[in-house]
Design a protein around this motif. Structure first.
Motif, PDB file in Angstrom:
ATOM      1  N   HIS A  43      -0.768   4.248   3.443  1.00 35.69           N
ATOM      2  CA  HIS A  43       0.792   4.378   4.395  1.00 35.69           C
ATOM      3  C   HIS A  43       1.135   5.831   4.121  1.00 35.69           C
ATOM      4  CE1 HIS A  43       0.009   0.069   4.274  1.00 35.69           C
ATOM      5  NE2 HIS A  43      -0.041  -0.208   2.940  1.00 35.69           N
ATOM      6  N   GLN A  68       9.321   2.723   6.585  1.00 37.50           N
ATOM      7  CA  GLN A  68       8.203   1.724   6.924  1.00 37.50           C
ATOM      8  C   GLN A  68       7.012   1.673   5.858  1.00 37.50           C
ATOM      9  OE1 GLN A  68       8.007  -0.882   9.222  1.00 37.50           O
ATOM     10  NE2 GLN A  68       6.476  -1.519   7.940  1.00 37.50           N
ATOM     11  N   ASP A  72       5.686  -1.231   3.559  1.00 32.57           N
ATOM     12  CA  ASP A  72       4.242  -1.716   3.404  1.00 32.57           C
ATOM     13  C   ASP A  72       3.727  -1.516   1.775  1.00 32.57           C
ATOM     14  OD1 ASP A  72       4.380  -2.249   6.137  1.00 32.57           O
ATOM     15  OD2 ASP A  72       3.677  -0.099   6.791  1.00 32.57           O
ATOM     16  N   LYS A  75       4.762  -4.535   0.001  1.00 28.56           N
ATOM     17  CA  LYS A  75       4.083  -5.564   0.175  1.00 28.56           C
ATOM     18  C   LYS A  75       2.773  -5.774  -0.102  1.00 28.56           C
ATOM     19  CE  LYS A  75       6.529  -6.431   4.619  1.00 28.56           C
ATOM     20  NZ  LYS A  75       6.640  -6.619   6.108  1.00 28.56           N
ATOM     21  N   SER A  76       2.109  -4.522  -0.442  1.00 26.50           N
ATOM     22  CA  SER A  76       0.723  -4.559  -0.791  1.00 26.50           C
ATOM     23  C   SER A  76       0.560  -5.134  -2.284  1.00 26.50           C
ATOM     24  CB  SER A  76       0.108  -3.228  -0.629  1.00 26.50           C
ATOM     25  OG  SER A  76       0.745  -2.182  -1.357  1.00 26.50           O
TER      26      SER A  76
END
Length: 273
Positions: A43, A68, A72, A75-76
Motif C-alpha cells: 500500500h 487510503q 488498507d 484492514k490487512s
C-alpha cells in the motif's frame, strides 16, 4: 529450490550456511513475516509510485492516497492493535513533511475526496489549516481572505451553482481510480462562481509533491554537460537537456501504453530510471 534434486546433490546441503538458509526459507514464520511486510509495503509503494510518477501533478492526491493506504494497512491486520505501531511510524514520518497548510488545503479542494467524505467539514485540523493557508497566500488582503473563507468556500461546500450540476457531480462520482480524475480541469469547468477560490485551487492542484522531476532533470544536465563538453553555451545546453528529457518522457509513455504500468522482475535493473 530446497526441495529440488539439484539441492540434494550440492555440497551446500551439509554446510553450516546452507543449513541455515534452508531452515530460514522453509520456515513458516519466515513466510508469515514476508506476508506481513507485503501487507504494509504494498500500500505504501502505491503512494510512492503516485508521488514519483510523471503522468500528472500528485499534490492533489497525496493526502487522500496516504489516508487510503493507512486504512488498507489497518484492514490487512486481523487485530487493529497490531497495526497501531506501523501507523504510528507513518504518522511520525509524515509530521513536518506532509502536514502543512498547503497539503490540507489541497486535500480539501479536491472534490473527489471532499464530497465523498462529508465528515471533512467537521474536521478541525483540515479547516484550520485551510484558513491558515488563505492567510499565508493573502497576508495583507483581509477582504480577499473574507471573500474566500466566508463566501466562496461555502458555495463550494454547499454545491452552489455549477458545483451542483449533475455533470459536475458525475465527473467525480463515476471515477473508479481516484487519481484518474482531473481536479484542475474540474475547477476550470465548474468553479466560475467562485473566481478567487477557483484560481487558488487550480494553482494548488497543479503542484507536484516530490522533487523527483528536478532530480531527473539534473541527471540529464550531468549526462550532457561533461568534462569534454564543458564549453557548451547555456542556451545550447538548455536546448539539449530539453530535447533529451522530453524524448525520455515520450519513450516512457509509449512503453507504458504497450506494456502497462507493472514493474516486472525482469525490469529490476531499470527500476531506478
Amino acid at each position: 529450490m530446497f526441495t529440488s534434486e539439484e539441492w540434494s546433490k550440492t555440497k551446500l546441503l551439509s554446510s553450516v550456511k546452507g543449513k541455515a538458509v534452508e531452515a530460514t526459507v522453509t520456515s513458516i514464520s519466515f513466510w508469515n513475516g514476508i506476508s506481513l511486510a507485503l501487507s504494509v509495503f504494498t500500500h505504501l509503494v502505491k503512494v510512492l509510485r503516485l508521488v514519483d510518477g510523471e503522468d500528472k501533478p500528485s499534490m492533489a492526491f497525496l493526502l487522500g492516497a496516504l489516508k487510503q493506504a493507512k486504512e488498507d494497512i489497518r484492514k490487512s491486520f486481523k487485530k487493529e492493535e497490531n497495526a497501531t505501531p506501523i501507523l504510528k511510524i507513518i504518522d511520525e514520518k509524515s509530521k513536518g513533511r506532509l502536514d502543512s497548510p498547503l497539503h490540507y488545503a489541497t486535500y480539501l479542494l479536491n472534490p473527489i475526496f471532499y464530497f465523498k467524505d462529508s465528515s471533512m467539514s467537521n474536521d478541525t485540523k483540515i479547516m484550520n489549516e485551510f484558513l491558515n493557508c488563505v492567510e499565508i497566500i493573502f497576508p495583507t488582503n483581509e477582504n480577499m481572505q473574507s471573500t474566500i473563507a466566508n463566501n466562496e468556500l461555502l458555495k463550494y461546500k454547499n454545491k452552489f451553482g455549477n458545483f451542483g450540476r449533475k455533470m459536475a457531480i458525475t465527473a467525480y462520482e463515476k471515477v473508479d481510480v481516484y487519481h484518474d480524475f482531473d481536479p484542475v480541469g474540474w475547477w476550470s469547468n465548474y468553479g466560475g462562481d467562485t473566481p478567487n477560490l477557483q484560481k487558488m485551487a487550480m494553482r494548488f492542484l497543479s503542484l507536484a509533491s516530490s522533487s523527483s522531476g528536478c532530480e531527473r532533470n539534473w541527471s540529464q544536465f550531468e549526462g550532457i554537460h561533461t568534462k569534454k563538453r564543458n564549453r557548451l553555451e547555456t542556451s545550447r545546453l538548455n536546448d539539449l537537456v530539453y530535447v533529451k528529457f522530453n524524448a525520455n518522457l515520450m519513450n516512457k509513455k509509449s512503453k507504458r501504453e504497450m506494456d502497462g504500468d507493472s514493474l516486472l522482475s525482469s525490469q529490476a535493473s531499470e527500476a531506478q530510471g
